[in-house]
Design a protein around this motif. Structure first.
Motif, PDB file in Angstrom:
ATOM      1  N   GLU A 195      -1.828   4.000   9.555  1.00 51.15           N
ATOM      2  CA  GLU A 195      -1.085   4.498   8.391  1.00 51.15           C
ATOM      3  C   GLU A 195      -1.811   4.228   7.088  1.00 51.15           C
ATOM      4  O   GLU A 195      -1.304   4.547   5.998  1.00 51.15           O
ATOM      5  CB  GLU A 195       0.302   3.831   8.250  1.00 51.15           C
ATOM      6  CG  GLU A 195       1.118   3.762   9.497  1.00 51.15           C
ATOM      7  CD  GLU A 195       0.863   2.451  10.215  1.00 51.15           C
ATOM      8  OE1 GLU A 195       0.077   2.468  11.175  1.00 51.15           O
ATOM      9  OE2 GLU A 195       1.415   1.432   9.791  1.00 51.15           O
ATOM     10  N   ILE A 196      -2.981   3.621   7.173  1.00 52.89           N
ATOM     11  CA  ILE A 196      -3.720   3.343   5.931  1.00 52.89           C
ATOM     12  C   ILE A 196      -4.923   4.259   5.868  1.00 52.89           C
ATOM     13  O   ILE A 196      -5.657   4.413   6.846  1.00 52.89           O
ATOM     14  CB  ILE A 196      -4.208   1.871   5.900  1.00 52.89           C
ATOM     15  CG1 ILE A 196      -3.001   0.937   6.055  1.00 52.89           C
ATOM     16  CG2 ILE A 196      -4.972   1.576   4.629  1.00 52.89           C
ATOM     17  CD1 ILE A 196      -1.995   1.044   4.934  1.00 52.89           C
ATOM     18  N   GLU A 197      -5.113   4.868   4.705  1.00 53.24           N
ATOM     19  CA  GLU A 197      -6.337   5.654   4.542  1.00 53.24           C
ATOM     20  C   GLU A 197      -7.248   4.996   3.529  1.00 53.24           C
ATOM     21  O   GLU A 197      -6.802   4.343   2.568  1.00 53.24           O
ATOM     22  CB  GLU A 197      -5.997   7.103   4.134  1.00 53.24           C
ATOM     23  CG  GLU A 197      -5.104   7.218   2.927  1.00 53.24           C
ATOM     24  CD  GLU A 197      -4.744   8.667   2.645  1.00 53.24           C
ATOM     25  OE1 GLU A 197      -5.086   9.552   3.457  1.00 53.24           O
ATOM     26  OE2 GLU A 197      -4.120   8.909   1.607  1.00 53.24           O
ATOM     27  N   THR A 198      -8.543   5.187   3.784  1.00 49.70           N
ATOM     28  CA  THR A 198      -9.552   4.633   2.886  1.00 49.70           C
ATOM     29  C   THR A 198      -9.973   5.690   1.884  1.00 49.70           C
ATOM     30  O   THR A 198     -10.194   6.846   2.260  1.00 49.70           O
ATOM     31  CB  THR A 198     -10.792   4.215   3.693  1.00 49.70           C
ATOM     32  OG1 THR A 198     -10.340   3.573   4.877  1.00 49.70           O
ATOM     33  CG2 THR A 198     -11.678   3.291   2.899  1.00 49.70           C
ATOM     34  N   ILE A 199     -10.027   5.307   0.620  1.00 45.60           N
ATOM     35  CA  ILE A 199     -10.442   6.275  -0.412  1.00 45.60           C
ATOM     36  C   ILE A 199     -11.835   5.912  -0.889  1.00 45.60           C
ATOM     37  O   ILE A 199     -12.104   4.783  -1.297  1.00 45.60           O
ATOM     38  CB  ILE A 199      -9.470   6.253  -1.604  1.00 45.60           C
ATOM     39  CG1 ILE A 199      -8.058   6.550  -1.071  1.00 45.60           C
ATOM     40  CG2 ILE A 199      -9.870   7.298  -2.627  1.00 45.60           C
ATOM     41  CD1 ILE A 199      -6.978   6.024  -1.923  1.00 45.60           C
ATOM     42  N   LEU A 243       0.804  -1.216   0.000  1.00 42.74           N
ATOM     43  CA  LEU A 243       0.000   0.000   0.000  1.00 42.74           C
ATOM     44  C   LEU A 243       0.835   1.264   0.000  1.00 42.74           C
ATOM     45  O   LEU A 243       0.326   2.358  -0.212  1.00 42.74           O
ATOM     46  CB  LEU A 243      -0.969  -0.007   1.193  1.00 42.74           C
ATOM     47  CG  LEU A 243      -2.079  -1.071   1.045  1.00 42.74           C
ATOM     48  CD1 LEU A 243      -2.971  -1.087   2.269  1.00 42.74           C
ATOM     49  CD2 LEU A 243      -2.918  -0.776  -0.194  1.00 42.74           C
ATOM     50  N   LYS A 244       2.127   1.140   0.219  1.00 43.12           N
ATOM     51  CA  LYS A 244       2.975   2.318   0.097  1.00 43.12           C
ATOM     52  C   LYS A 244       3.161   2.679  -1.365  1.00 43.12           C
ATOM     53  O   LYS A 244       3.548   3.823  -1.680  1.00 43.12           O
ATOM     54  CB  LYS A 244       4.363   2.061   0.708  1.00 43.12           C
ATOM     55  CG  LYS A 244       4.391   2.153   2.214  1.00 43.12           C
ATOM     56  CD  LYS A 244       5.833   2.133   2.729  1.00 43.12           C
ATOM     57  CE  LYS A 244       5.840   2.113   4.250  1.00 43.12           C
ATOM     58  NZ  LYS A 244       6.975   1.425   4.798  1.00 43.12           N
ATOM     59  N   THR A 245       2.932   1.700  -2.231  1.00 47.63           N
ATOM     60  CA  THR A 245       3.225   1.935  -3.648  1.00 47.63           C
ATOM     61  C   THR A 245       2.033   2.443  -4.441  1.00 47.63           C
ATOM     62  O   THR A 245       2.160   2.793  -5.607  1.00 47.63           O
ATOM     63  CB  THR A 245       3.714   0.644  -4.329  1.00 47.63           C
ATOM     64  OG1 THR A 245       2.609  -0.275  -4.343  1.00 47.63           O
ATOM     65  CG2 THR A 245       4.866   0.036  -3.576  1.00 47.63           C
ATOM     66  N   GLY A 246       0.840   2.459  -3.826  1.00 43.20           N
ATOM     67  CA  GLY A 246      -0.326   2.936  -4.597  1.00 43.20           C
ATOM     68  C   GLY A 246      -1.630   2.568  -3.938  1.00 43.20           C
ATOM     69  O   GLY A 246      -1.649   2.095  -2.799  1.00 43.20           O
ATOM     70  N   GLU A 247      -2.752   2.756  -4.632  1.00 41.35           N
ATOM     71  CA  GLU A 247      -4.039   2.412  -4.027  1.00 41.35           C
ATOM     72  C   GLU A 247      -4.612   1.147  -4.648  1.00 41.35           C
ATOM     73  O   GLU A 247      -4.473   0.907  -5.858  1.00 41.35           O
ATOM     74  CB  GLU A 247      -5.030   3.582  -4.145  1.00 41.35           C
ATOM     75  CG  GLU A 247      -5.061   4.250  -5.509  1.00 41.35           C
ATOM     76  CD  GLU A 247      -6.050   5.386  -5.524  1.00 41.35           C
ATOM     77  OE1 GLU A 247      -5.737   6.459  -4.960  1.00 41.35           O
ATOM     78  OE2 GLU A 247      -7.145   5.183  -6.090  1.00 41.35           O
ATOM     79  N   TYR A 248      -5.206   0.353  -3.767  1.00 39.84           N
ATOM     80  CA  TYR A 248      -5.723  -0.945  -4.212  1.00 39.84           C
ATOM     81  C   TYR A 248      -7.033  -1.247  -3.534  1.00 39.84           C
ATOM     82  O   TYR A 248      -7.300  -0.792  -2.421  1.00 39.84           O
ATOM     83  CB  TYR A 248      -4.730  -2.062  -3.864  1.00 39.84           C
ATOM     84  CG  TYR A 248      -3.373  -1.884  -4.482  1.00 39.84           C
ATOM     85  CD1 TYR A 248      -2.366  -1.177  -3.808  1.00 39.84           C
ATOM     86  CD2 TYR A 248      -3.092  -2.413  -5.759  1.00 39.84           C
ATOM     87  CE1 TYR A 248      -1.124  -1.007  -4.382  1.00 39.84           C
ATOM     88  CE2 TYR A 248      -1.853  -2.247  -6.329  1.00 39.84           C
ATOM     89  CZ  TYR A 248      -0.855  -1.539  -5.648  1.00 39.84           C
ATOM     90  OH  TYR A 248       0.369  -1.362  -6.213  1.00 39.84           O
ATOM     91  N   THR A 249      -7.863  -2.085  -4.201  1.00 38.70           N
ATOM     92  CA  THR A 249      -9.067  -2.567  -3.534  1.00 38.70           C
ATOM     93  C   THR A 249      -8.691  -3.771  -2.720  1.00 38.70           C
ATOM     94  O   THR A 249      -7.604  -4.340  -2.853  1.00 38.70           O
ATOM     95  CB  THR A 249     -10.144  -3.032  -4.547  1.00 38.70           C
ATOM     96  OG1 THR A 249      -9.579  -4.131  -5.279  1.00 38.70           O
ATOM     97  CG2 THR A 249     -10.478  -1.886  -5.490  1.00 38.70           C
ATOM     98  N   ALA A 250      -9.596  -4.175  -1.825  1.00 40.86           N
ATOM     99  CA  ALA A 250      -9.333  -5.324  -0.971  1.00 40.86           C
ATOM    100  C   ALA A 250      -9.059  -6.561  -1.844  1.00 40.86           C
ATOM    101  O   ALA A 250      -8.119  -7.321  -1.612  1.00 40.86           O
ATOM    102  CB  ALA A 250     -10.511  -5.555  -0.033  1.00 40.86           C
TER     103      ALA A 250
END
Lengths: 367, 673
Positions: A347-351, A315-322
């Protein structure tokens, strides 16, 4: 930094301001605006308001604090004269372990120390337990200390009676290095400095306090410093705990934060809450400090920890779905389990997209 | 506030009409919260530069100054102007100082003078948490520089404090004596944002003279002949305390009004002399350069040096106090080539040998030690320990901390090894400075110009205020009559033995001579250590003379002598002769009950005291009870032996005990400068 000591002392102890609030401010002026703390204090009120979004109450607090700067300069000079060092959170000498463990919300703004500060950079182990520990617990403490010292790791303890004291004495016996985390201000430790003079001079003991240098011992400070002990350690060993009190709450808190905590499996005849802690997720060790492996449960736990690491890295590298995450990393968790995990990570945000996506937050001073 | 408005306030509050330009520049900056280094000659009016802004600020102004006499005078003057000013120093009682600290916390004081050593005082440190500070002043700022002539370690802490103070708090550093090197050192230590204001250091009221002599005697004779011809009141500086006493007694012998001063006097005596000086009670005050540094007397009409100072800047500072009122002041320096041995001894012997340093380092590495314990464990003199510890603190090898309310030294974790190179550098620098002083003596050019350019004050002005540029040279003429008078004095001058303490019946005693003065010391040494036989007759007659001078017709019931350690029966035989001449019964019963080492092996008085404690015994105490006793010994150094005997005999009921000694030494570390 030395000449800014008065500013640091002033900022660190503003009444009513917690670490989270102060650290956020520090991140802003030092990282965002590239200002020294001295320059920040010299800013006009209009800047505090417009650029930092501070409310009037905060501005009043800062102005009051500014009037104490000269007085704190005297204190800072006295501290330096007596051989104490100040390490603010922005300093490269600040313990990386402490920062990683406590993060922005709980990492103390300022460390007052005396002794060999290099110790802060070494791998460390905390040994905690009741003040009224049994002989078995004390022997266990000694065993751990011996083991840990052999590996050149540093022993962190709180100088309280019982397990703490044993941990320190054993560290000295085995000529290891230790950190004493005080439940009081560093200038109130007179007898301690006399007692451990040789070890401090030889560079084997570092004394740390996060409280105002003249603060006397108080139960609240003793409780607060427990989280510092945990924060300074990579691993934690618990010799003995009851089901309430400092040791208990420290372990519960640590488990919640996913810390590696080893608890001694007690004899059936002992009255302790050790077993309860093991049920809650602490790792059992035997009298010599060796892991007691409950094969499958252990393996499952270890695997989960591995997965968690991988997820955060991804998740540091980009946004992903579950679904993406599970597929890419080949993890056999349920969607629910993953979502629960992600929700709990600061450290994780939900978009908010359809479907939901997750991403690692950007932070620099605090990872 | 502009200058006009300020000058109105100046008139109302200080009764002065206007500022000098440099004063106003300084004040302006301070009112703006800036930092200033002000280098101006004595008498310029540096104090006004902080006193004026101080009354405009809402909080307190703290002035760090090492000059107790000066702070006392300034505080008094300010109080008389209605400005609340007080000082805290070691001459006041603890209660007085506490009272003042409380007033400071309550905001009742505008200007507070403090000695830099006060930073170590617990009460003061706690008070600094609460005071409302508006400005900090560092007086005699040259004291922070090791390259200067008067480095004081306590100033290090003041500078550290200044570095830690927030921007916007005004700081003023002042001095009248800084070479360019020292100025740069101060600038560097005080840190950025420092303005330097430097005025010219020329003192046109000075009349400078150098008189080369062929012997110490010539100095004494010239003073005897000419001192009273000089105008007004002045100061006479000698190189050693022994000489202070000798010159003072010589002038007394000639009935010239004078008084001797030294830093070993108790506080009341010192204050009495300082006050007397202000009121021109004597023609001349004789002192080592300990006096005068803080005296605020405007009309010192002459300053005479009988001993070469260590450098032109030392000299400039020592003469700086003269003629502040602008009227002529006579500045005379006597010089004999032998005089150089004293400052050279300071430079060479200034530092103990390296093994002594290592002894101290080892002791402190092992445990936290206070000064007394350190002296005991290392068997070093107090002055040696102090020099060593100052250097070790300088080099960040040890630090002074407070533990259990006491001052102790601790080893700094990870400290570097001892740097002996810097000692070499300092020694070379000091030797160079001394050579410069000799240059001053030998120069045929303007002396004022020499001093000013040494300080970094380059000007094209011509001066005619010295014996090279128009003033008549001082001639040295010795007549047989004066030689006779001096001889007469030498044979009739006897040093006092001040061994009295509250707990014993000891009274003031007398010695026949100083150990190093005339041939007394040599004679004693010959008999004691060179197998020269009994103490020669002239020592007996001189001692009898001393006795008569001090005790006149007083009667004594009994005479005792200090039992020997190694010198056999020398003192016993000597005592027998004295007892016979004075017809006082002599007892041989004062004995040693345990072996002691020779006192001279022990470098400091703690060990000397330990050496003789409970060492003496007298078999028949009823012979002692109620008696007035005369005690004979050959040498009086630290006095530990005499005091211990005094304690013991007091315990046995003696009515009084008077020491009669052949020779008194000048050392004895109870009375270090």
């Amino acid at each position: 930094m030395t000449n800014e000591a008065a500013y640091w002392i002033t900022l660190a102890h503003i009444p009513g301001w917690g670490y989270a609030k102060i650290n956020s401010l520090i991140v802003r002026f030092s990282q965002e605006y590239n200002l020294s703390i001295g320059a920040f204090f010299q800013l006009p009120e209009t800047d505090w308001q417009a650029l930092y979004g501070l409310e009037q109450k905060d501005i009043d607090d800062l102005n009051t604090a500014k009037t104490e700067l000269p007085n704190n300069a005297f204190l800072a000079e006295q501290l330096e004269n007596e051989g104490y060092e100040l390490i603010p959170v922005t300093s490269p000498d600040y313990s990386t372990t402490l920062k990683a463990n406590l993060k922005l919300t709980h990492a103390p703004v300022l460390l007052y120390i005396k002794g060999n500060k290099q110790i802060l950079q070494e791998k460390s182990v905390a040994i905690v337990g009741s003040r009224n520990a049994s002989d078995v617990s004390l022997l266990f403490t000694d065993n751990i200390a011996r083991k840990v010292t052999k590996d050149f790791k540093v022993i962190v303890s709180g100088f309280a009676k019982g397990v703490d004291k044993q941990a320190l004495d054993s560290a000295i016996k085995y000529i290891g290095q230790s950190i004493i985390v005080l439940p009081q201000g560093i200038m109130t430790f007179d007898t301690g400095f006399k007692t451990y003079y040789k070890q401090i001079v030889d560079g084997d003991i570092l004394v740390v306090s996060t409280f105002h240098p003249r603060a006397p011992w108080k139960v609240e400070l003793a409780m607060a410093r427990n989280s510092i002990i945990y924060g300074l350690a990579d691993e934690i060993y618990v010799a003995e705990s009851s089901d309430k009190g400092g040791t208990w709450s420290g372990v519960i808190d640590g488990l919640r934060k996913k810390r590696k905590i080893y608890v001694r499996r007690p004899e059936p005849t002992e009255y302790t809450a050790n077993e309860l802690l093991i049920e809650k997720g602490a790792l059992p060790v035997d009298f010599t400090g060796t892991r007691i492996l409950d094969e499958s449960a252990i393996l499952a736990k270890e695997r989960d920890t591995e997965y968690e690491k991988k997820i955060l890295e991804l998740l540091k590298t980009g946004e992903y779905t579950a679904k993406d995450i599970l597929k890419r990393l080949e993890i056999d968790w349920s969607d629910n389990k993953l979502r629960e995990f992600l929700k709990a990570q600061k450290e994780i945000e939900t978009i908010n997209k359809k479907p939901l996506r997750y991403r690692g937050k950007q932070q620099t001073l605090f990872d | 506030m502009n200058r006009q408005e300020a000058e109105v306030v100046l008139h109302n509050r200080f009764q002065l009409s206007r500022f000098y330009d440099e004063q106003w520049s300084t004040i302006e900056k301070l009112l703006d919260g800036e930092r200033v280094l002000l280098i101006e000659k004595t008498g310029f009016g540096k104090s006004l530069c902080f006193q004026f802004p101080a009354i405009l600020f809402s909080g307190i102004t703290v002035v760090f100054s090492p000059l107790i006499a000066l702070m006392r005078d300034q505080a008094k003057r300010l109080s008389s102007l209605g400005i609340p000013a007080k000082c805290i120093n070691s001459e006041q009682t603890k209660e007085e100082n506490s009272e003042i600290i409380t007033e400071a916390k309550e905001g009742k004081i505008k200007i507070l003078y403090i000695a830099p050593e006060r930073q170590e005082n617990q009460e003061w440190m706690e008070a600094t948490r609460e005071i409302n500070l508006s400005m900090v002043v560092v007086d005699e700022a040259h004291c922070i520089s090791v390259w200067g002539h008067d480095f004081r370690p306590a100033f290090r802490r003041i500078i550290k404090l200044v570095q830690l103070l927030p921007k916007g708090l005004p700081v003023l550093a002042t001095t009248a004596t800084a070479t360019l090197r020292v100025q740069r050192d101060i600038e560097q230590q005080m840190g950025g944002n420092l303005s330097v204001i430097r005025g010219n250091l020329m003192r046109d009221s000075f009349r400078l003279f150098v008189v080369k002599v062929n012997s110490e005697d010539e100095k004494l004779i010239w003073l005897g002949k000419n001192l009273e011809k000089l105008p007004g009141t002045g100061l006479l500086y000698t190189g050693t305390r022994m000489n202070t006493e000798i010159y003072s007694k010589w002038l007394e012998h000639l009935h010239i009004s004078s008084i001797g001063y030294n830093a070993g006097l108790d506080v009341e005596s010192r204050i009495a002399i300082e006050d007397g000086l202000m009121n021109n009670e004597w023609k001349c005050v004789i002192s080592t350069n300990a006096l005068g540094m803080g005296i605020d007397k405007p009309d010192i009409r002459f300053i005479i040096h009988t001993q070469l100072p260590q450098s032109p800047i030392h000299y400039y500072q020592e003469i700086g106090r003269a003629g502040r009122d602008g009227e002529p002041a006579y500045i005379i320096l006597f010089y004999h080539p032998d005089d150089i041995s004293l400052p050279l001894a300071f430079i060479e012997g200034g530092r103990p040998t390296v093994p002594k340093y290592e002894k101290v380092i080892r002791a402190i590495k092992n445990e936290m030690l206070g000064e007394k314990d350190l002296m005991r464990k290392t068997n070093l003199k107090k002055t040696q320990v102090r020099v060593i510890k100052a250097d070790l603190v300088e080099q960040n090898i040890i630090r002074e901390v407070t533990s259990g309310g006491k001052k102790k030294f601790e080893y700094i974790t990870g400290a570097p090894a001892l740097n002996t190179k810097v000692f070499e550098e300092l020694r070379a620098s000091k030797t160079h400075d001394l050579e410069k002083m000799l240059e001053y003596i030998d120069t045929t050019e303007s002396r004022m110009k020499y001093l000013c350019s040494y300080l970094g004050d380059e000007s094209n002005q011509t001066f005619n205020n010295c014996d090279n540029t128009g003033q008549k040279k001082i001639k040295m003429i010795v007549t047989p009559e004066w030689e006779e008078r001096l001889r007469d004095f030498r044979e009739n001058y006897f040093p006092e033995i001040n061994a009295e303490t509250k707990e014993t019946c000891l009274v003031k005693g007398i010695a026949a001579s100083f150990y190093g003065f005339s041939n007394v010391g040599a004679a004693i040494h010959r008999s004691k250590y060179e197998g020269g036989g009994e103490f020669p007759d002239f020592l007996v007659s001189q001692t009898l003379k001393a006795f008569r001078h001090r005790f006149g017709q007083e009667s004594f019931d009994l005479m005792l002598y200090v039992p020997p350690t190694v010198s056999g029966d020398l003192v016993k035989t000597f005592a027998e002769k004295i007892a016979q001449a004075l017809r006082i019964p002599l007892s041989h019963e004062l004995k040693k009950q345990r072996l002691t080492s020779e006192q001279k092996v022990f470098e400091n008085h703690y060990l000397k005291h330990d050496n003789v404690a409970d060492a003496f015994i007298y078999e028949s105490p009823d012979e002692i009870s109620g008696k007035n006793i005369l005690l004979i010994d050959d040498i009086y150094d630290s006095g530990a032996t005499v005091k211990e005997i005094g304690r013991y005999l007091t315990h046995l009921g003696a009515a009084s005990l008077a020491p009669l000694i052949i020779a008194r030494t000048v050392g004895g570390d109870l009375h270090d400068e």
